[in-house]
Design a protein around this motif. Structure first.
Motif, mmCIF file in Angstrom:
data_model
loop_
_atom_site.group_PDB
_atom_site.id
_atom_site.type_symbol
_atom_site.label_atom_id
_atom_site.label_comp_id
_atom_site.label_asym_id
_atom_site.label_seq_id
_atom_site.Cartn_x
_atom_site.Cartn_y
_atom_site.Cartn_z
ATOM 1 N N PHE A 1 0.827 -1.212 0.000
ATOM 2 C CA PHE A 1 0.000 0.000 0.000
ATOM 3 C C PHE A 1 0.853 1.251 0.000
ATOM 4 C CE2 PHE A 1 -2.894 -3.166 1.597
ATOM 5 C CZ PHE A 1 -4.082 -2.814 0.975
ATOM 6 N N LEU A 2 0.325 2.293 -0.591
ATOM 7 C CA LEU A 2 0.903 3.629 -0.458
ATOM 8 C C LEU A 2 -0.118 4.488 0.291
ATOM 9 C CD1 LEU A 2 -0.529 5.756 -2.762
ATOM 10 C CD2 LEU A 2 0.608 4.116 -4.240
ATOM 11 N N GLY A 3 0.377 5.517 0.964
ATOM 12 C CA GLY A 3 -0.516 6.467 1.635
ATOM 13 C C GLY A 3 -1.042 6.007 2.985
ATOM 14 N N ILE A 4 -0.521 4.884 3.507
ATOM 15 C CA ILE A 4 -1.055 4.430 4.807
ATOM 16 C C ILE A 4 -0.022 4.573 5.936
ATOM 17 C CG2 ILE A 4 -2.650 2.840 3.633
ATOM 18 C CD1 ILE A 4 -1.014 0.508 4.873
ATOM 19 N N ALA A 5 1.185 5.014 5.583
ATOM 20 C CA ALA A 5 2.249 5.237 6.575
ATOM 21 C C ALA A 5 3.308 6.108 5.907
ATOM 22 C CB ALA A 5 2.842 3.909 7.027
ATOM 23 N N GLY A 6 4.411 6.367 6.614
ATOM 24 C CA GLY A 6 5.470 7.209 6.050
ATOM 25 C C GLY A 6 6.284 6.542 4.966
ATOM 26 N N VAL A 7 6.152 5.232 4.838
ATOM 27 C CA VAL A 7 6.852 4.467 3.787
ATOM 28 C C VAL A 7 5.841 3.517 3.138
ATOM 29 C CG1 VAL A 7 9.131 4.503 4.920
ATOM 30 C CG2 VAL A 7 7.510 2.698 5.494
ATOM 31 N N PRO A 8 6.171 2.964 1.965
ATOM 32 C CA PRO A 8 5.279 1.943 1.400
ATOM 33 C C PRO A 8 5.188 0.759 2.365
ATOM 34 C CG PRO A 8 6.961 2.609 -0.200
ATOM 35 C CD PRO A 8 7.342 3.220 1.110
ATOM 36 N N VAL A 9 3.997 0.162 2.451
ATOM 37 C CA VAL A 9 3.815 -0.924 3.419
ATOM 38 C C VAL A 9 3.440 -2.213 2.702
ATOM 39 C CG1 VAL A 9 2.531 -1.708 5.454
ATOM 40 C CG2 VAL A 9 3.057 0.722 5.174
ATOM 41 N N ARG A 10 4.353 -3.186 2.768
ATOM 42 C CA ARG A 10 4.046 -4.512 2.231
ATOM 43 C C ARG A 10 3.370 -5.307 3.347
ATOM 44 N NH1 ARG A 10 7.924 -8.961 -0.525
ATOM 45 N NH2 ARG A 10 6.252 -10.487 -0.662
ATOM 46 N N VAL A 11 2.183 -5.823 3.066
ATOM 47 C CA VAL A 11 1.369 -6.415 4.140
ATOM 48 C C VAL A 11 1.484 -7.951 4.095
ATOM 49 C CG1 VAL A 11 -0.231 -4.492 4.512
ATOM 50 C CG2 VAL A 11 -0.662 -6.063 2.660
ATOM 51 N N ARG A 12 2.555 -8.433 4.667
ATOM 52 C CA ARG A 12 2.847 -9.872 4.585
ATOM 53 C C ARG A 12 1.782 -10.716 5.291
ATOM 54 N NH1 ARG A 12 7.872 -7.844 3.872
ATOM 55 N NH2 ARG A 12 9.090 -8.834 2.229
ATOM 56 N N GLU A 13 1.218 -10.169 6.350
ATOM 57 C CA GLU A 13 0.184 -10.925 7.070
ATOM 58 C C GLU A 13 -1.000 -11.211 6.145
ATOM 59 O OE1 GLU A 13 -2.342 -10.413 11.132
ATOM 60 O OE2 GLU A 13 -0.655 -9.039 10.868
ATOM 61 N N VAL A 14 -1.339 -10.247 5.316
ATOM 62 C CA VAL A 14 -2.424 -10.444 4.352
ATOM 63 C C VAL A 14 -1.965 -11.435 3.273
ATOM 64 C CG1 VAL A 14 -3.887 -9.337 2.617
ATOM 65 C CG2 VAL A 14 -3.366 -8.139 4.751
ATOM 66 N N GLU A 15 -0.760 -11.223 2.771
ATOM 67 C CA GLU A 15 -0.240 -12.115 1.718
ATOM 68 C C GLU A 15 -0.321 -13.577 2.176
ATOM 69 O OE1 GLU A 15 3.045 -8.850 0.091
ATOM 70 O OE2 GLU A 15 3.745 -10.739 0.906
ATOM 71 N N ASN A 16 0.065 -13.815 3.437
ATOM 72 C CA ASN A 16 0.120 -15.197 3.932
ATOM 73 C C ASN A 16 -1.247 -15.863 3.987
ATOM 74 O OD1 ASN A 16 2.858 -14.982 4.167
ATOM 75 N ND2 ASN A 16 2.821 -14.447 6.344
ATOM 76 N N ILE A 17 -2.264 -15.101 4.357
ATOM 77 C CA ILE A 17 -3.578 -15.764 4.461
ATOM 78 C C ILE A 17 -4.192 -16.062 3.081
ATOM 79 C CG2 ILE A 17 -4.111 -14.789 6.759
ATOM 80 C CD1 ILE A 17 -6.390 -13.325 4.938
ATOM 81 N N LEU A 18 -3.660 -15.433 2.045
ATOM 82 C CA LEU A 18 -4.202 -15.681 0.693
ATOM 83 C C LEU A 18 -3.675 -16.996 0.113
ATOM 84 C CD1 LEU A 18 -3.762 -12.081 -0.785
ATOM 85 C CD2 LEU A 18 -5.850 -13.094 0.153
#
Ligand SMILES: Cc1cc2nc3c(=O)[nH]c(=O)nc-3n(C[C@H](O)[C@H](O)[C@H](O)COP(=O)(O)OP(=O)(O)OC[C@H]3O[C@@H](n4cnc5c(N)ncnc54)[C@H](O)[C@@H]3O)c2cc1C
Length: 315
Positions: free
Chosen positions: A242-259
């Motif tokens: 994601f962009l725009g949700i923190a001061g840096v781009p955020v890769r959401v591994r927790e979401v990736e793992n459940i997929l």
């Protein structure tokens, strides 16, 4: 050699204006300007001037910052004449983009259209055509705006940047490069010479989406996704940033793992959206959107971007 220069009025950056701060003047502070034609000369100048110097690429972020006196480097090293930085090379594993390649050039290149459509889709979300005509791919990464598309894409793809100085070269992974709001791992005397965008496996689906208040505005929230199916058409791996949700781009591994192992069915996407919602930093409260609104957008975007990416996979 540096020449004394006092630049003329330049149209400002709407995003920076609306972020406020600083004096609303339209004249930059005095600086010295130099435009070497060889990379080694640019590196020597950067070494000599240390943190007093800034690289000038497309100028689409730096010039507004100067005009609003939010930046005041004593020296500008204009890299636009350095022809050795102007290349796009398909390499084993990634697409290499040199530091003076414009965003618009990438958007129009048939190689990118055919072989890296996600990069093209991300670039098309950047500002307006006039901005992309001048702004560089690498400059956007160096600028590290948390609402920018390319830092998020590079992070999603697990891409890299090449950094050079008179002391040599180092290659930095995207996730280690972005260190905070408009901050990177670049040290004084260093510059970015190349961005490396890994290829997406041919069977994978991909998507880049964002919410912006008006077309061409910086996004409130955006997302890049790549999903790779297994032989039995389940999710083998997923990348979501994601962009725009923190001061840096955020890769959401927790979401990736459940997929992984699922078919990205509605129930799985609901769970993914709820996890992604919690990833929005409490700091993301500003004049453009509240944290609560950004959380709602993030949850919605999670479902949308993953659905489109999954639909685009090759079975
Ligand atoms: C109206 C407007 C709307 C915009 N909308 C968007 C948008 O929606 N999304 C988006 O992502 N961007 C947007 N931008 C910014 C645009 O994409 C810029 O082009 C980009 O942020 C910076 O690229 P540049 O080549 O212009 O870099 P510059 O402005 O020249 O430099 C930006 C910063 O990066 C540093 N830098 C540049 N190149 C290097 C290098 N090779 N090595 C080390 N440091 C370097 C500079 O020193 C400076 O600090 C917008 C700009 C404007 C004016």
């Amino acid at each position: 050699m540096f020449l004394s220069h006092h630049s003329k009025h330049t149209k400002g950056n709407r995003h920076l204006f609306s972020q406020g701060g600083g004096k609303q003047t339209m004249k930059p502070p005095r600086f010295q300007y130099c435009a070497p034609a060889i990379l080694d000369e640019a590196l020597a100048l950067l070494e000599q001037q240390g943190d007093e110097a800034k690289v000038l690429a497309g100028g689409q972020s730096l010039i507004p910052l100067l005009n609003m006196r939010l930046a005041g480097p004593a020296y500008l090293v204009d890299i636009n004449r350095i022809s050795e930085l102007h290349y796009v090379e398909p390499e084993d594993g990634y697409l290499a983009v040199g530091a003076t390649v414009r965003q618009q050039q990438i958007e129009r290149l048939s190689l990118v259209q055919a072989q890296h459509p996600l990069l093209r889709e991300a670039v098309q979300h950047i500002g307006h055509m006039q901005i992309r005509n001048r702004g560089t791919i690498v400059g956007s990464i160096a600028h590290a705006d948390p609402a920018a598309e390319l830092p998020a894409l590079l992070t999603c793809l697990n891409g890299e940047v090449v950094v050079q100085s008179v002391h040599g070269e180092r290659v930095i992974k995207a996730e280690e490069f972005f260190t905070g709001y408009l901050s990177t791992a670049l040290e004084p005397g260093e510059m970015l010479t190349e961005a490396r965008f890994p290829w997406i496996p041919p069977q994978s689906g991909w998507a880049f989406m964002e919410f912006a208040r008006r077309s061409g505005d910086y996004a409130l929230v955006g997302a890049a996704a790549v999903v790779t199916p297994s032989l039995d058409d389940r999710c083998l791996s997923a990348h979501l940033t994601f962009l725009g949700i923190a001061g840096v781009p955020v890769r959401v591994r927790e979401v990736e793992n459940i997929l992984v192992g699922t078919t990205l069915d509605d129930q799985t996407l609901e769970v993914a959206a709820e996890i992604a919602r919690t990833m929005v930093s409490d700091d993301m409260n500003d004049v453009h959107a509240t944290v609560a609104y950004r959380r709602a957008l993030t949850a919605d975007l999670t479902k949308r971007v993953l659905r489109v990416a999954w639909e685009r996979r090759k079975q």
